[in-house]
Motif scaffolding. Structure first.
Motif, PDB file in Angstrom:
ATOM      1  N   GLN A   1       0.809  -1.225   0.000  1.00 31.10           N
ATOM      2  CA  GLN A   1       0.000   0.000   0.000  1.00 31.10           C
ATOM      3  C   GLN A   1       0.840   1.271   0.000  1.00 31.10           C
ATOM      4  N   ARG A   2       2.136   1.153  -0.156  1.00 31.14           N
ATOM      5  CA  ARG A   2       2.968   2.349  -0.293  1.00 31.14           C
ATOM      6  C   ARG A   2       3.137   2.692  -1.773  1.00 31.14           C
ATOM      7  N   ALA A   3       3.430   3.970  -2.043  1.00 36.20           N
ATOM      8  CA  ALA A   3       3.484   4.462  -3.418  1.00 36.20           C
ATOM      9  C   ALA A   3       4.450   3.659  -4.283  1.00 36.20           C
ATOM     10  N   GLU A   4       5.624   3.350  -3.740  1.00 32.39           N
ATOM     11  CA  GLU A   4       6.625   2.640  -4.536  1.00 32.39           C
ATOM     12  C   GLU A   4       6.158   1.232  -4.896  1.00 32.39           C
ATOM     13  N   TYR A   5       5.472   0.555  -3.972  1.00 35.90           N
ATOM     14  CA  TYR A   5       4.958  -0.793  -4.232  1.00 35.90           C
ATOM     15  C   TYR A   5       3.882  -0.732  -5.319  1.00 35.90           C
ATOM     16  N   LEU A   6       3.015   0.266  -5.264  1.00 34.24           N
ATOM     17  CA  LEU A   6       1.951   0.394  -6.249  1.00 34.24           C
ATOM     18  C   LEU A   6       2.501   0.739  -7.630  1.00 34.24           C
ATOM     19  N   ARG A   7       3.583   1.486  -7.679  1.00 36.01           N
ATOM     20  CA  ARG A   7       4.197   1.776  -8.985  1.00 36.01           C
ATOM     21  C   ARG A   7       4.748   0.492  -9.608  1.00 36.01           C
ATOM     22  N   GLU A   8       5.388  -0.336  -8.797  1.00 36.28           N
ATOM     23  CA  GLU A   8       5.939  -1.591  -9.306  1.00 36.28           C
ATOM     24  C   GLU A   8       4.856  -2.535  -9.809  1.00 36.28           C
ATOM     25  N   HIS A   9       3.623  -2.381  -9.293  1.00 37.28           N
ATOM     26  CA  HIS A   9       2.534  -3.276  -9.677  1.00 37.28           C
ATOM     27  C   HIS A   9       1.491  -2.593 -10.566  1.00 37.28           C
ATOM     28  N   GLY A  10       1.860  -1.466 -11.152  1.00 37.03           N
ATOM     29  CA  GLY A  10       1.041  -0.866 -12.192  1.00 37.03           C
ATOM     30  C   GLY A  10      -0.112   0.000 -11.754  1.00 37.03           C
ATOM     31  N   MET A  11      -0.228   0.309 -10.472  1.00 37.47           N
ATOM     32  CA  MET A  11      -1.336   1.136  -9.995  1.00 37.47           C
ATOM     33  C   MET A  11      -1.004   2.628 -10.011  1.00 37.47           C
ATOM     34  N   VAL A  12       0.269   2.959 -10.019  1.00 43.46           N
ATOM     35  CA  VAL A  12       0.735   4.346 -10.018  1.00 43.46           C
ATOM     36  C   VAL A  12       1.728   4.506 -11.161  1.00 43.46           C
ATOM     37  N   ASP A  13       1.652   5.652 -11.851  1.00 40.57           N
ATOM     38  CA  ASP A  13       2.535   5.887 -12.995  1.00 40.57           C
ATOM     39  C   ASP A  13       3.870   6.503 -12.593  1.00 40.57           C
ATOM     40  N   ILE A  14       3.825   7.463 -11.673  1.00 40.86           N
ATOM     41  CA  ILE A  14       5.036   8.209 -11.303  1.00 40.86           C
ATOM     42  C   ILE A  14       5.064   8.378  -9.794  1.00 40.86           C
ATOM     43  N   VAL A  15       6.215   8.138  -9.185  1.00 36.62           N
ATOM     44  CA  VAL A  15       6.445   8.463  -7.774  1.00 36.62           C
ATOM     45  C   VAL A  15       7.515   9.544  -7.738  1.00 36.62           C
ATOM     46  N   THR A  16       7.214  10.642  -7.060  1.00 35.31           N
ATOM     47  CA  THR A  16       8.147  11.761  -7.030  1.00 35.31           C
ATOM     48  C   THR A  16       8.219  12.359  -5.633  1.00 35.31           C
ATOM     49  N   THR A  17       9.234  13.161  -5.401  1.00 35.85           N
ATOM     50  CA  THR A  17       9.358  13.860  -4.129  1.00 35.85           C
ATOM     51  C   THR A  17       8.525  15.136  -4.167  1.00 35.85           C
ATOM     52  N   ARG A  18       8.274  15.703  -3.023  1.00 27.06           N
ATOM     53  CA  ARG A  18       7.488  16.932  -2.939  1.00 27.06           C
ATOM     54  C   ARG A  18       8.200  18.093  -3.623  1.00 27.06           C
ATOM     55  N   HIS A  19       9.529  18.087  -3.565  1.00 29.46           N
ATOM     56  CA  HIS A  19      10.292  19.159  -4.201  1.00 29.46           C
ATOM     57  C   HIS A  19      10.153  19.116  -5.722  1.00 29.46           C
ATOM     58  N   GLU A  20      10.082  17.919  -6.290  1.00 30.80           N
ATOM     59  CA  GLU A  20      10.030  17.763  -7.741  1.00 30.80           C
ATOM     60  C   GLU A  20       8.619  17.768  -8.294  1.00 30.80           C
ATOM     61  N   LEU A  21       7.617  17.709  -7.435  1.00 31.61           N
ATOM     62  CA  LEU A  21       6.238  17.580  -7.890  1.00 31.61           C
ATOM     63  C   LEU A  21       5.811  18.692  -8.847  1.00 31.61           C
ATOM     64  N   PRO A  22       6.049  19.986  -8.553  1.00 32.93           N
ATOM     65  CA  PRO A  22       5.610  21.025  -9.497  1.00 32.93           C
ATOM     66  C   PRO A  22       6.247  20.877 -10.878  1.00 32.93           C
ATOM     67  N   THR A  23       7.514  20.492 -10.922  1.00 29.87           N
ATOM     68  CA  THR A  23       8.195  20.323 -12.207  1.00 29.87           C
ATOM     69  C   THR A  23       7.609  19.158 -12.992  1.00 29.87           C
ATOM     70  N   VAL A  24       7.402  18.022 -12.313  1.00 32.03           N
ATOM     71  CA  VAL A  24       6.839  16.840 -12.970  1.00 32.03           C
ATOM     72  C   VAL A  24       5.431  17.134 -13.470  1.00 32.03           C
ATOM     73  N   LEU A  25       4.625  17.751 -12.631  1.00 33.67           N
ATOM     74  CA  LEU A  25       3.252  18.058 -12.997  1.00 33.67           C
ATOM     75  C   LEU A  25       3.204  19.069 -14.143  1.00 33.67           C
ATOM     76  N   GLY A  26       4.051  20.088 -14.064  1.00 33.19           N
ATOM     77  CA  GLY A  26       4.086  21.102 -15.113  1.00 33.19           C
ATOM     78  C   GLY A  26       4.497  20.527 -16.450  1.00 33.19           C
ATOM     79  N   ARG A  27       5.467  19.600 -16.442  1.00 37.59           N
ATOM     80  CA  ARG A  27       5.906  18.978 -17.690  1.00 37.59           C
ATOM     81  C   ARG A  27       4.782  18.156 -18.327  1.00 37.59           C
ATOM     82  N   LEU A  28       4.052  17.423 -17.499  1.00 37.04           N
ATOM     83  CA  LEU A  28       2.947  16.620 -18.017  1.00 37.04           C
ATOM     84  C   LEU A  28       1.844  17.503 -18.599  1.00 37.04           C
ATOM     85  N   LEU A  29       1.475  18.552 -17.891  1.00 35.44           N
ATOM     86  CA  LEU A  29       0.425  19.445 -18.373  1.00 35.44           C
ATOM     87  C   LEU A  29       0.831  20.125 -19.664  1.00 35.44           C
TER      88      LEU A  29
END
Length: 303
Positions: free
Chosen positions: A247-275
């Motif tokens: 039930q942690r983010a990294e486990y869910l990414r490995e099993h296909g439930m989450v696409d990207i796991v990022t830190t709080r510092h990088e979140l605006p950059t990752v989100l902005g790039r996707l948008l």
């Protein structure tokens, strides 16, 4: 009478207590390190030793996500307060008043609009400090409002859940928000607008079972707990030991439930790039006229 004990010492103690602020140090739940509150604030409530992401309120999260921390908060419709006249140990109306007084907000969701790395977006963010971010009719109405606004302004919808699930004090009315918010998400998708979910700690219960897992793209903060029921309940039900990090983010990414796991510092950059990739207006391709002459399609003879 001992004047040092009964007179001088209490005066000194009172003077010291007035000048020493409370909660100068915060204990990290991850590594149990003692962190000065100012250092923790500067590091966006992320432990500098182990990287554990502590919870932040909705206003701080919105300021982190939007460009230069600027955004316009959207006024949300009023909903009936305590429609079922529910009472457990306290009246539900009293619980609402206490939560509203401590948070300064009507309910557990804030809807705002602004730009993220230059792209206009609508963001709906949960505030976990308001009754555990539980979803009642007010939260459902807020998400529907955010979806309608995204459709009207033709911009992406970003939802940031941080919730313990449906609000039990509203019973069936709370559960009705699950299909209602699902329909609201479909309104955005029908207009071919991006719907992105930023999963934070914790995202559980009826929120997970509805709009939180319907995103076109799922981003999760590092270490966030994401699931429906708690790990203990699942273990007791299936009578098996769950894997490490379940039930942690990294486990869910490995099993296909989450696409990207990022830190709080990088979140605006990752989100902005996707948008930017999803909303960028590209020039149309050059139109090439195809010949309908059958003879033109025949291969030319050699020589």
């Amino acid at each position: 009478m001992n004047w040092l004990t009964n007179f001088v010492r209490p005066r000194i103690s009172a003077w010291v207590k007035k000048d020493v602020p409370q909660n100068l140090w915060v204990k990290c739940p991850g590594c149990e390190a003692q962190i000065h509150h100012r250092e923790l604030e500067e590091n966006l409530q992320v432990c500098p030793h182990c990287g554990h992401h502590m919870r932040i309120d909705a206003a701080k999260r919105l300021a982190l996500m939007f460009d230069e921390g600027r955004y316009d908060e959207v006024e949300l419709p009023d909903v009936p307060q305590d429609p079922l006249k529910f009472r457990d140990l306290k009246r539900y109306s009293d619980r609402l008043k206490a939560a509203q007084a401590s948070s300064g907000r009507k309910d557990a969701m804030i809807v705002a609009r602004g730009t993220i790395k230059g792209t206009h977006a609508i963001v709906a963010a949960f505030d976990f400090s308001f009754m555990g971010g539980s979803m009642g009719t007010a939260v459902g109405e807020a998400l529907v409002t955010a979806a309608k606004l995204a459709v009207m302004q033709e911009c992406p919808l970003v939802v940031v859940p941080a919730s313990g699930g449906a609000r039990m004090q509203e019973s069936i009315l709370s559960l009705m928000q699950m299909p209602r918010t699902t329909i609201a998400v479909e309104m955005v998708k029908d207009k071919r607008l991006p719907y992105i979910v930023v999963l934070t700690d914790p995202t559980t219960g009826g929120v997970t079972a509805s709009f939180a897992m319907l995103g076109d793209i799922h981003i999760a903060e590092s270490g966030a707990m994401i699931g429906f029921a708690g790990a203990r309940v699942i273990e007791e039900t299936i009578r098996e030991k769950l894997p490490e990090g379940f039930q942690r983010a990294e486990y869910l990414r490995e099993h296909g439930m989450v696409d990207i796991v990022t830190t709080r510092h990088e979140l605006p950059t990752v989100l902005g790039r996707l948008l930017d990739l999803l909303m960028r207006q590209r020039p149309p391709a050059e139109v090439v006229q195809l010949s309908t002459d059958k003879a033109a399609r025949k291969a030319k003879p050699a020589g």
